[in-house]
Design an enzyme around this catalytic site. Structure first.
Site, mmCIF file in Angstrom:
data_model
loop_
_atom_site.group_PDB
_atom_site.id
_atom_site.type_symbol
_atom_site.label_atom_id
_atom_site.label_comp_id
_atom_site.label_asym_id
_atom_site.label_seq_id
_atom_site.Cartn_x
_atom_site.Cartn_y
_atom_site.Cartn_z
ATOM 1 N N TYR A 119 39.549 38.752 30.577
ATOM 2 C CA TYR A 119 40.689 38.208 29.428
ATOM 3 C C TYR A 119 39.383 37.294 28.531
ATOM 4 O O TYR A 119 39.416 38.348 26.881
ATOM 5 C CB TYR A 119 41.147 36.484 29.450
ATOM 6 N N THR B 235 42.757 49.821 39.062
ATOM 7 C CA THR B 235 43.014 50.064 38.364
ATOM 8 C C THR B 235 44.790 50.968 38.422
ATOM 9 O O THR B 235 45.271 50.668 37.792
ATOM 10 C CB THR B 235 42.303 50.654 36.912
ATOM 11 N N TYR C 72 32.763 46.550 39.652
ATOM 12 C CA TYR C 72 34.009 47.182 39.233
ATOM 13 C C TYR C 72 33.558 47.530 37.814
ATOM 14 O O TYR C 72 34.069 46.027 37.244
ATOM 15 C CB TYR C 72 35.350 47.203 39.634
ATOM 16 N N LYS D 52 31.348 51.225 42.055
ATOM 17 C CA LYS D 52 32.038 52.115 41.101
ATOM 18 C C LYS D 52 32.394 51.437 39.449
ATOM 19 O O LYS D 52 32.388 51.027 39.062
ATOM 20 C CB LYS D 52 33.996 51.225 41.325
#
Lengths: 304, 304
Positions: free
Chosen positions: B111, B48, B141, B171
Site C-alpha cells: 500500500y 497476481t 516476489y 520470482k
C-alpha cells in the site's frame, strides 16, 4: 434513519500500537476523545495515516467496536473500509453501517493497476448492493499517488447516478486544487460532499462549496485547523489558514506519519505512541529532535 | 525436514469463481491436478494472476486446505502469502508451513509507496521470526510494475545474510533481463533460486543458472513451457522457446488474466470459469472470439 452529514475537520486517526506491534485500543480511545474535544467534528479512522492497510480485518472490527463501546459517538465516525478483496470491503462496510457510523470512506481496490472504470464501478456497486442498507453513506477516497488507482470524474458521475442516496461524497487527496475544483463544479447541487485531503486547500474548498477537510495533521493540530472552519467568512480567515499551513509545513519536513506519532508521544509523555508497523519506520532521534524544536519555535502545543 | 526445492515450471494458478463471485474450490482442485499432469512441477497458488489480493485471508486458507485435502501434494505448493498487513502475512505463512508447503512466495507490503529498505527488511524479518519454523522457505516476489514496491538487490543481500536458511529465492517479474541477470550474479553459489516471471526469459534463465519460471501462461500452456525445461540443453531448445513465446504473444493480445480464464472456460466447456472478481473485467465477446481464433491458428490445445 440516515445519520447527519459530517462537515468541518476530520482526522484520519493514527492507530497506536504496543511496542510488540499489537494494537492499543485504550490509547486510540483516548486520542479520539481528545480529537473530538479539540476541534474535530469527525473521525476518519482507518485511513492512510491510520496504517489501516497494515491492520487485519478483525483488528479493524475490534478497534471500531472498542471506540463505540467507550462512548465515542458512532455518528462521528467515518471508518475506511475499502480493501483489495471485495469480501473484506463488504464485511467492514456492513459492520460500520450496523454500528451506526456516519459513513464509510472507501479506497478503490488498489493491487491491480490500470484497471478500468467499469471494473471500479463494479467494485463499489457490489459493496453497495451486498451491504444492502439504506443507512449506508459512502465517501469515495481519491488518493492516486498512493493507491495508484484514481477515482475519475466519469466514475463519480456513474456511481452518483446509480446510487444517489448512498454515494455521499469524496475525500480528494490528489493535492491538485484544479482537480478538486472540477469535482466541485461537476457535482454542484447534487448533495455530494467534497472534503480536501489537506488543510492547505481548506479555505479554498469552503469558499467553493466544499464541506471541510480530512487531513493527517488534524491528529495533532485539530484546534488550529478548526479555527479556519469556524472563521472562514471572517477577515482573519486567511491568517488562520496561514498559521495552520505553517504547522503542516513543519510536520512535513520529516516523514509525516511517524512524525504525527512522535508528536503525540511527546505531548502525551508516552514513548510507545511512536511505534509504527513495518513497512513504515519511526523517526530517527535526530529527525524527532529537529521536528520538536521546530514546532516549539512556532509555539505549537497539543493542549490537555 | 525442509521440503525439496522447486524447479521448472510453476503456474500462478488462476482462482475460479462461481457466477456469484464466491470461490469454486472443486474447479481449483481439478485445474491444479491438470497442471501437475501436464508439465507444472509446482503450483504458485495465490499469485497476481490468481487474484490473490481479491481474496479474503479466510478464503485463501480454505482453498489451500481444500487442495491438500483433495490430494494435491503440499510439497508442490508455493502459495502467495505476502499481504499489506503483517498479521495477515504471518497467519498465511504459518498456515502454509504447517500444511507442509514447499515454500511461500511473498509480495512486499504494497500500500505505502517509496518505503525504505529498512522498513521492508523489518516486514520480511517479522514474518520469519513470528512464524519461527525451520521448515519455512521464503521466495521474494519482485513485481514492481504492479506492487510499485521493489525488492532491491540490497534488501535481498541483507535478508540472505540474516536468514540464509529461510530465504530461498525470488520470482523476478520485472520483465527486465538485466535485472534478473544482476540478481543471478549477486546470489550465485548461495543456493538462492531465481525464477523468472515470464517464460520469455526461461531459456536465458536456465542457461544463466536460474531454476525455472513462474508464469501466468503456464495455466493454459504448461506442456509447451515445460518442453523448454526438459530440452534446454538440446538443439531444439530455441525452437521450443519460440513456440512458447508465440502462444504467450497471442494470449497477451488481450488482458491476460481474463484471457487465461476464457481459454480454460473454452477447453473445459464450462463458461463460469471466465468469471473474475472486480476490479477486473472479463473479456468482451469480440476479444474472446479473436483470442480463440488466433490460438486455433497456432494449433493450440489444452489436452485432456
Amino acid at each position: 434513519m440516515p445519520p447527519l452529514r459530517l462537515r468541518g475537520v476530520l482526522a484520519p486517526v493514527v492507530t497506536p500500537f504496543h511496542s510488540d506491534l499489537s494494537v492499543a485500543p485504550e490509547r486510540l480511545v483516548r486520542h479520539c476523545q481528545w480529537l473530538l474535544a479539540h476541534g474535530c467534528s469527525g473521525l476518519a479512522v482507518f485511513g492512510t495515516n491510520s496504517e489501516a492497510n497494515s491492520l487485519a480485518v478483525e483488528e479493524r472490527i475490534a478497534l471500531l467496536e472498542a471506540l463505540v463501546a467507550a462512548g465515542v459517538p458512532a455518528d462521528r465516525l467515518l471508518p475506511g473500509t475499502g480493501c483489495c478483496a471485495l469480501p473484506d470491503s463488504v464485511k467492514l462496510t456492513a459492520h460500520a453501517v450496523q454500528l451506526g457510523c456516519a459513513g464509510v470512506l472507501m479506497l478503490p481496490p488498489f493491487y491491480y493497476k490500470a484497471v478500468t472504470d467499469e471494473g471500479l464501478y463494479r467494485s463499489f456497486s457490489e459493496v453497495i448492493q451486498r451491504v444492502g442498507d439504506d443507512r449506508l453513506r459512502l465517501y469515495l477516497y481519491h488518493i492516486p499517488q498512493v493507491a495508484q488507482v484514481p477515482i475519475t470524474p466519469g466514475l463519480i458521475a456513474r456511481l452518483l447516478q446509480a446510487y444517489p442516496r448512498h454515494v455521499a461524497g469524496i475525500k480528494d487527496s490528489s493535492g491538485d486544487w484544479n482537480h478538486t475544483r472540477a469535482v466541485l463544479d461537476a457535482t454542484a447541487g447534487s448533495g455530494f460532499d467534497v472534503f480536501v485531503g489537506s488543510e492547505v486547500f481548506l479555505l479554498q474548498n469552503l469558499r467553493a462549496g466544499g464541506v471541510g477537510c480530512i487531513t493527517a495533521d488534524a491528529n495533532v493540530n485539530p484546534h488550529g485547523i478548526d479555527a479556519v472552519v469556524r472563521n472562514w467568512q471572517s477577515p482573519q480567515a486567511a491568517e488562520l489558514q496561514a498559521r495552520a499551513d505553517q504547522v503542516r509545513q513543519t510536520l512535513q519536513s520529516v516523514p509525516l506519519l511517524p512524525a504525527l506519532k512522535a508528536v503525540i508521544a511527546h505531548f502525551a509523555g508516552d514513548p510507545a505512541w511512536a511505534t509504527v508497523r513495518p513497512p513504515l519506520v519511526e523517526l530517527a532521534p535526530a529527525e524527532r529532535a529537529a521536528l520538536l524544536t521546530a514546532l516549539g519555535e512556532l509555539g505549537f502545543q497539543m493542549p490537555e
